[in-house]
Scaffold this motif. Structure first.
Motif, PDB file in Angstrom:
ATOM      1  N   LEU A 274      16.290   9.302  -2.214  1.00 47.51           N
ATOM      2  CA  LEU A 274      15.329   8.580  -1.390  1.00 47.51           C
ATOM      3  C   LEU A 274      14.249   9.533  -0.875  1.00 47.51           C
ATOM      4  N   GLY A 275      14.617  10.773  -0.621  1.00 43.29           N
ATOM      5  CA  GLY A 275      13.624  11.782  -0.248  1.00 43.29           C
ATOM      6  C   GLY A 275      12.633  12.029  -1.363  1.00 43.29           C
ATOM      7  N   LEU A 276      13.118  12.054  -2.600  1.00 43.50           N
ATOM      8  CA  LEU A 276      12.231  12.213  -3.756  1.00 43.50           C
ATOM      9  C   LEU A 276      11.266  11.037  -3.853  1.00 43.50           C
ATOM     10  N   VAL A 277      11.771   9.837  -3.624  1.00 45.66           N
ATOM     11  CA  VAL A 277      10.908   8.651  -3.619  1.00 45.66           C
ATOM     12  C   VAL A 277       9.878   8.769  -2.497  1.00 45.66           C
ATOM     13  N   ALA A 278      10.321   9.179  -1.312  1.00 47.55           N
ATOM     14  CA  ALA A 278       9.407   9.330  -0.179  1.00 47.55           C
ATOM     15  C   ALA A 278       8.333  10.375  -0.479  1.00 47.55           C
ATOM     16  N   GLY A 279       8.738  11.504  -1.036  1.00 40.61           N
ATOM     17  CA  GLY A 279       7.767  12.549  -1.367  1.00 40.61           C
ATOM     18  C   GLY A 279       6.739  12.078  -2.375  1.00 40.61           C
ATOM     19  N   THR A 280       7.177  11.290  -3.345  1.00 35.81           N
ATOM     20  CA  THR A 280       6.251  10.731  -4.334  1.00 35.81           C
ATOM     21  C   THR A 280       5.284   9.769  -3.658  1.00 35.81           C
ATOM     22  N   LEU A 281       5.787   8.944  -2.760  1.00 36.82           N
ATOM     23  CA  LEU A 281       4.915   8.025  -2.029  1.00 36.82           C
ATOM     24  C   LEU A 281       3.952   8.773  -1.114  1.00 36.82           C
TER      25      LEU A 281
ATOM     26  N   HIS B 189       4.340   0.270 -10.121  1.00 38.49           N
ATOM     27  CA  HIS B 189       4.528  -1.042 -10.744  1.00 38.49           C
ATOM     28  C   HIS B 189       5.358  -1.980  -9.865  1.00 38.49           C
ATOM     29  N   VAL B 190       6.459  -1.478  -9.335  1.00 43.20           N
ATOM     30  CA  VAL B 190       7.369  -2.313  -8.554  1.00 43.20           C
ATOM     31  C   VAL B 190       6.810  -2.656  -7.180  1.00 43.20           C
ATOM     32  N   LEU B 191       6.254  -1.653  -6.510  1.00 44.59           N
ATOM     33  CA  LEU B 191       5.796  -1.865  -5.140  1.00 44.59           C
ATOM     34  C   LEU B 191       4.311  -2.208  -5.051  1.00 44.59           C
ATOM     35  N   GLY B 192       3.580  -2.026  -6.128  1.00 44.84           N
ATOM     36  CA  GLY B 192       2.167  -2.329  -6.113  1.00 44.84           C
ATOM     37  C   GLY B 192       1.367  -1.370  -5.269  1.00 44.84           C
ATOM     38  N   VAL B 193       1.782  -0.096  -5.246  1.00 50.07           N
ATOM     39  CA  VAL B 193       1.060   0.900  -4.441  1.00 50.07           C
ATOM     40  C   VAL B 193       0.027   1.612  -5.273  1.00 50.07           C
TER      41      VAL B 193
ATOM     42  N   GLY C  99       0.844  -1.180   0.000  1.00 52.00           N
ATOM     43  CA  GLY C  99       0.000   0.000   0.000  1.00 52.00           C
ATOM     44  C   GLY C  99       0.882   1.232   0.000  1.00 52.00           C
ATOM     45  N   ALA C 100       0.340   2.325  -0.457  1.00 47.23           N
ATOM     46  CA  ALA C 100       1.124   3.561  -0.544  1.00 47.23           C
ATOM     47  C   ALA C 100       1.553   4.046   0.835  1.00 47.23           C
ATOM     48  N   SER C 101       0.673   3.951   1.810  1.00 48.98           N
ATOM     49  CA  SER C 101       1.034   4.397   3.164  1.00 48.98           C
ATOM     50  C   SER C 101       2.110   3.516   3.771  1.00 48.98           C
ATOM     51  N   GLY C 102       2.022   2.212   3.557  1.00 50.76           N
ATOM     52  CA  GLY C 102       3.037   1.302   4.073  1.00 50.76           C
ATOM     53  C   GLY C 102       4.389   1.542   3.434  1.00 50.76           C
ATOM     54  N   ALA C 103       4.392   1.762   2.123  1.00 50.79           N
ATOM     55  CA  ALA C 103       5.647   2.049   1.430  1.00 50.79           C
ATOM     56  C   ALA C 103       6.224   3.378   1.901  1.00 50.79           C
ATOM     57  N   ALA C 104       5.365   4.388   2.098  1.00 51.02           N
ATOM     58  CA  ALA C 104       5.829   5.685   2.591  1.00 51.02           C
ATOM     59  C   ALA C 104       6.437   5.543   3.985  1.00 51.02           C
ATOM     60  N   LEU C 105       5.804   4.748   4.821  1.00 48.12           N
ATOM     61  CA  LEU C 105       6.331   4.514   6.162  1.00 48.12           C
ATOM     62  C   LEU C 105       7.690   3.832   6.108  1.00 48.12           C
ATOM     63  N   ALA C 106       7.814   2.802   5.280  1.00 44.46           N
ATOM     64  CA  ALA C 106       9.075   2.074   5.169  1.00 44.46           C
ATOM     65  C   ALA C 106      10.204   2.976   4.668  1.00 44.46           C
ATOM     66  N   VAL C 107       9.938   3.770   3.650  1.00 47.53           N
ATOM     67  CA  VAL C 107      10.965   4.665   3.108  1.00 47.53           C
ATOM     68  C   VAL C 107      11.342   5.729   4.131  1.00 47.53           C
ATOM     69  N   THR C 108      10.371   6.206   4.893  1.00 46.86           N
ATOM     70  CA  THR C 108      10.659   7.195   5.932  1.00 46.86           C
ATOM     71  C   THR C 108      11.575   6.609   7.000  1.00 46.86           C
ATOM     72  N   VAL C 109      11.330   5.374   7.396  1.00 50.06           N
ATOM     73  CA  VAL C 109      12.189   4.718   8.387  1.00 50.06           C
ATOM     74  C   VAL C 109      13.601   4.544   7.829  1.00 50.06           C
ATOM     75  N   ILE C 110      13.700   4.144   6.560  1.00 47.77           N
ATOM     76  CA  ILE C 110      15.020   4.011   5.929  1.00 47.77           C
ATOM     77  C   ILE C 110      15.730   5.357   5.918  1.00 47.77           C
ATOM     78  N   LEU C 111      15.002   6.426   5.610  1.00 46.91           N
ATOM     79  CA  LEU C 111      15.604   7.764   5.613  1.00 46.91           C
ATOM     80  C   LEU C 111      16.128   8.140   6.998  1.00 46.91           C
ATOM     81  N   VAL C 112      15.308   7.945   7.995  1.00 48.78           N
ATOM     82  CA  VAL C 112      15.715   8.328   9.355  1.00 48.78           C
ATOM     83  C   VAL C 112      16.946   7.545   9.796  1.00 48.78           C
ATOM     84  N   ILE C 113      16.923   6.237   9.580  1.00 53.02           N
ATOM     85  CA  ILE C 113      18.064   5.408   9.976  1.00 53.02           C
ATOM     86  C   ILE C 113      19.297   5.747   9.142  1.00 53.02           C
ATOM     87  N   GLY C 114      19.108   5.933   7.835  1.00 49.30           N
ATOM     88  CA  GLY C 114      20.226   6.213   6.939  1.00 49.30           C
ATOM     89  C   GLY C 114      20.858   7.572   7.157  1.00 49.30           C
TER      90      GLY C 114
END
Length: 149
Positions: free
Chosen positions: A54-61, A145-149, A22-37
């Motif tokens: 990765l921020g651009l990906v997060a913003g799109t999500l 397409h890749v994440l199915g969001v 889901g889009a929210s789940g993917a956004a959450l996952a990318v946000t966690v990766i950003l914070v940790i990274g």
């Protein structure tokens, strides 16, 4: 005539590499990766350019997920509108997208700032039109397409 067919199973991938995000789940996952990274103390360490991408990906999500996740995009769009109206002259969204890209590429930024600007870039690129929106649309389509969001 009798044919043997494999029974349908509910455990198949269904075209989604990571299962149902889901889009929210993917956004959450990318946000966690950003914070940790951005913190860079563990196994995930992001450079300035990696954080911006990765921020651009997060913003799109965030934009895809809408609801609470769309707040960063709304803030970025508001700031872009303030710059366009406050600088004077005819400063279009394309100019703001270009300046943002120059800053992300050319300035020495901490990973946190680069990620924040990357998140804002998603909505600014979409609003700018032209080549900027092509990149933004292609990224959103690829993520869909890749994440199915």
């Amino acid at each position: 005539m009798i044919t043997a067919a494999a029974p349908a199973t509910s455990g198949h991938l269904g075209g989604h590499i990571l299962g149902t995000l889901g889009a929210s789940g993917a956004a959450l996952a990318v946000t966690v990766i950003l914070v940790i990274g951005i913190r860079g103390r563990g196994k995930i360490r992001l450079s300035q350019h990696q954080a911006a991408l990765l921020g651009l990906v997060a913003g799109t999500l965030y934009a895809t997920a809408q609801q609470i996740w769309s707040a960063p995009g709304s803030v970025a769009a508001g700031l872009a509108e303030a710059v366009r109206g406050g600088v004077g002259g005819n400063v279009g969204a394309g100019a703001i997208a270009l300046v943002l890209s120059v800053i992300l590429y050319g300035a020495k930024l901490r990973a946190g700032w680069a990620a924040a600007l990357g998140i804002g870039a998603a909505s600014i690129y979409a609003a700018a039109g032209g080549i900027w929106s092509i990149a933004s649309t292609a990224l959103a389509s690829g993520l869909n397409h890749v994440l199915g969001v």
